[in-house]
Motif scaffolding. Structure first.
Motif, PDB file in Angstrom:
ATOM      1  N   ARG A  18       0.844  -1.203   0.000  1.00 45.76           N
ATOM      2  CA  ARG A  18       0.000   0.000   0.000  1.00 45.76           C
ATOM      3  C   ARG A  18       0.872   1.244   0.000  1.00 45.76           C
ATOM      4  O   ARG A  18       1.997   1.219   0.483  1.00 45.76           O
ATOM      5  CB  ARG A  18      -0.891   0.014   1.242  1.00 45.76           C
ATOM      6  N   LEU A  19       0.314   2.327  -0.507  1.00 47.06           N
ATOM      7  CA  LEU A  19       0.955   3.639  -0.449  1.00 47.06           C
ATOM      8  C   LEU A  19       0.052   4.567   0.345  1.00 47.06           C
ATOM      9  O   LEU A  19      -1.171   4.480   0.257  1.00 47.06           O
ATOM     10  CB  LEU A  19       1.143   4.219  -1.849  1.00 47.06           C
ATOM     11  N   PHE A  20       0.666   5.480   1.075  1.00 44.70           N
ATOM     12  CA  PHE A  20      -0.073   6.492   1.821  1.00 44.70           C
ATOM     13  C   PHE A  20       0.449   7.847   1.380  1.00 44.70           C
ATOM     14  O   PHE A  20       1.629   8.151   1.539  1.00 44.70           O
ATOM     15  CB  PHE A  20       0.114   6.283   3.326  1.00 44.70           C
ATOM     16  N   LEU A  21      -0.419   8.650   0.780  1.00 40.27           N
ATOM     17  CA  LEU A  21      -0.101   9.997   0.336  1.00 40.27           C
ATOM     18  C   LEU A  21      -0.996  10.949   1.132  1.00 40.27           C
ATOM     19  O   LEU A  21      -2.145  11.204   0.744  1.00 40.27           O
ATOM     20  CB  LEU A  21      -0.352  10.162  -1.160  1.00 40.27           C
ATOM     21  N   PRO A  22      -0.497  11.459   2.269  1.00 38.20           N
ATOM     22  CA  PRO A  22      -1.325  12.283   3.159  1.00 38.20           C
ATOM     23  C   PRO A  22      -1.953  13.488   2.453  1.00 38.20           C
ATOM     24  O   PRO A  22      -1.280  14.205   1.726  1.00 38.20           O
ATOM     25  CB  PRO A  22      -0.336  12.749   4.228  1.00 38.20           C
ATOM     26  N   ALA A  23      -3.252  13.650   2.649  1.00 36.83           N
ATOM     27  CA  ALA A  23      -4.039  14.781   2.127  1.00 36.83           C
ATOM     28  C   ALA A  23      -4.125  14.806   0.604  1.00 36.83           C
ATOM     29  O   ALA A  23      -4.360  15.850   0.010  1.00 36.83           O
ATOM     30  CB  ALA A  23      -3.524  16.114   2.659  1.00 36.83           C
ATOM     31  N   LEU A  24      -3.986  13.660  -0.046  1.00 36.06           N
ATOM     32  CA  LEU A  24      -4.090  13.607  -1.508  1.00 36.06           C
ATOM     33  C   LEU A  24      -5.466  14.082  -1.982  1.00 36.06           C
ATOM     34  O   LEU A  24      -5.561  14.931  -2.866  1.00 36.06           O
ATOM     35  CB  LEU A  24      -3.811  12.184  -2.010  1.00 36.06           C
TER      36      LEU A  24
END
Length: 168
Positions: free
Chosen positions: A132-138
């Motif tokens: 998984r990837l987490f891109l904060p506030a995408l």
């Protein structure tokens, strides 16, 4: 009867998760393809092919449209963090900082996660793809950008993207 019903979701969950784990181990990060929970966005990594300050490159497609944004990832000096940027319709050639700010859709740290939720830096090219990837506030960033509007993106993505597959 109750035991059978209670175990069915666990079996279903195990089946749904197992293919992703196998794919992550068999897929290099530069070939990984991710989707958001609503399947509205697809993030597709591409091989770099040369030495550069950019460690990863990707495309972010808004599904059911022709919209595709460019993304890059640069490692911090300590190589423990991956600073990402998504840009849409940036001018070519000699551009100013103002030009880059105007076409930047999202900027922030890109975090990788396994299926247990352990967070780490985004894998480099040649390493196994993250689950998984987490891109904060995408999502909120896209809603405030030039990528948003009629004929463009109209659904905000979740900040977590899951491995969908691997480009061959």
């Amino acid at each position: 009867m109750m035991t059978k019903l209670a175990s069915t979701p666990l079996v279903t969950l195990a089946w749904a998760v197992a293919p992703v784990a196998v794919q992550a181990e068999e897929c290099a990060q530069e070939k990984a393809v991710y989707v958001d929970m609503d399947n509205a966005y697809e993030l597709r990594f591409e091989p770099m092919g040369s030495e550069s300050s950019v460690s990863n490159r990707f495309k972010l497609a808004v599904r059911n449209t022709n919209i595709v944004a460019d993304g890059i990832v640069m490692r911090t000096d300590d190589h423990l963090r991956a600073d990402g940027r998504i840009m849409f319709e940036c001018p070519e050639g000699d551009v100013t900082g103002a030009d880059l700010r105007a076409c930047t859709v999202w900027q922030g740290m890109v975090y990788a996660s396994d299926l247990k939720g352990h967070i780490r830096a985004l894998p480099a090219e040649g390493e196994s793809a993250a689950d998984r990837l987490f891109l904060p506030a995408l999502g909120p960033s896209i809603q405030k950008s030039s990528l948003w509007g009629k004929g463009k993106a109209t659904v905000a993505p979740w900040d977590v993207l899951s491995l969908k597959g691997c480009n061959q």
